[in-house]
Design an enzyme around this catalytic site. Structure first.
Site, PDB file in Angstrom:
ATOM      1  N   PRO A 199      -0.683  -1.082  -0.049  1.00 24.52           N
ATOM      2  CA  PRO A 199      -1.874  -0.525  -0.712  1.00 24.52           C
ATOM      3  C   PRO A 199      -2.932  -1.531  -1.161  1.00 24.52           C
ATOM      4  O   PRO A 199      -3.188  -1.708  -2.349  1.00 24.52           O
ATOM      5  CB  PRO A 199      -1.263   0.211  -1.902  1.00 24.52           C
ATOM      6  CG  PRO A 199      -0.054  -0.584  -2.240  1.00 24.52           C
ATOM      7  CD  PRO A 199       0.491  -1.047  -0.915  1.00 24.52           C
ATOM      8  N   CYS A 200      -3.599  -2.152  -0.214  1.00 26.25           N
ATOM      9  CA  CYS A 200      -4.656  -3.110  -0.541  1.00 26.25           C
ATOM     10  C   CYS A 200      -5.846  -2.416  -1.204  1.00 26.25           C
ATOM     11  O   CYS A 200      -6.629  -3.070  -1.908  1.00 26.25           O
ATOM     12  CB  CYS A 200      -5.088  -3.882   0.697  1.00 26.25           C
ATOM     13  SG  CYS A 200      -5.601  -2.844   2.077  1.00 26.25           S
ATOM     14  N   HIS A 201      -5.974  -1.110  -1.025  1.00 28.65           N
ATOM     15  CA  HIS A 201      -7.076  -0.379  -1.656  1.00 28.65           C
ATOM     16  C   HIS A 201      -6.945  -0.344  -3.178  1.00 28.65           C
ATOM     17  O   HIS A 201      -7.905  -0.065  -3.879  1.00 28.65           O
ATOM     18  CB  HIS A 201      -7.154   1.053  -1.106  1.00 28.65           C
ATOM     19  CG  HIS A 201      -5.918   1.873  -1.337  1.00 28.65           C
ATOM     20  ND1 HIS A 201      -4.802   1.764  -0.530  1.00 28.65           N
ATOM     21  CD2 HIS A 201      -5.620   2.790  -2.284  1.00 28.65           C
ATOM     22  CE1 HIS A 201      -3.870   2.605  -0.978  1.00 28.65           C
ATOM     23  NE2 HIS A 201      -4.347   3.236  -2.041  1.00 28.65           N
TER      24      HIS A 201
END
Length: 156
Positions: free
Chosen positions: A119-121
């Site tokens: 989950p880089c967001h």
């Protein structure tokens, strides 16, 4: 390497991988039809559908992203950010033991090949801004709103 495509609310996702794990997930604005899903990618497609339907908050998939040791370290740290939460790039660099590495951490975050699953967001600017996202800021905003306990409703 096998490939599957999956229509999502954010565009067409292409999933690449094999029985050893998922190597990459990319999203584009193109809306070609979905391909038949190879057995090695069926679970990944199913879990992504569950995520977008609001039925999944954690992914349980074998992952095999390709990257440097440093990138792998950053991506592993990203997996520890809970659904619905965010962390700043600076906090992530501090968590990894080197606040001076903030730019390298941000660069590794931007090279994450496993959109949503890693989950880089969930990484934002120290001031709360939605800085940078390889999939586009509109997608980052949508994902964070999707994961929020109090999603914003559009008036228009």
């Amino acid at each position: 390497m096998e490939q599957a495509t999956l229509q999502t609310p954010l565009g067409m996702a292409t999933i690449l991988g094999d029985r050893n794990g998922i190597r990459a997930i990319r999203v584009t604005d193109h809306s070609e039809g979905e391909d038949s899903i190879p057995p090695a990618l069926a679970e990944a497609c199913g879990q992504l559908r569950e995520y977008f339907n609001g039925e999944r908050t954690v992914f349980d998939l074998p992952l095999a992203p390709e990257g440097t040791d440093f990138q792998q370290t950053v991506w592993q740290a990203l997996l520890g950010i809970p659904y619905g939460k965010t962390i700043s790039y600076m906090d992530l660099a501090k968590q990894l033991g080197d606040p001076a590495a903030i730019r390298a951490v941000a660069a590794a975050n931007g090279k994450n090949p496993l959109w949503i699953v890693i989950p880089c967001h969930r990484v934002i600017g120290s001031d709360g801004s939605l800085t940078g996202y390889a999939g586009g800021i509109h997608r980052k905003k949508w994902l964070l709103n999707h994961e929020s306990a109090n999603p914003q409703q559009s008036l228009f």
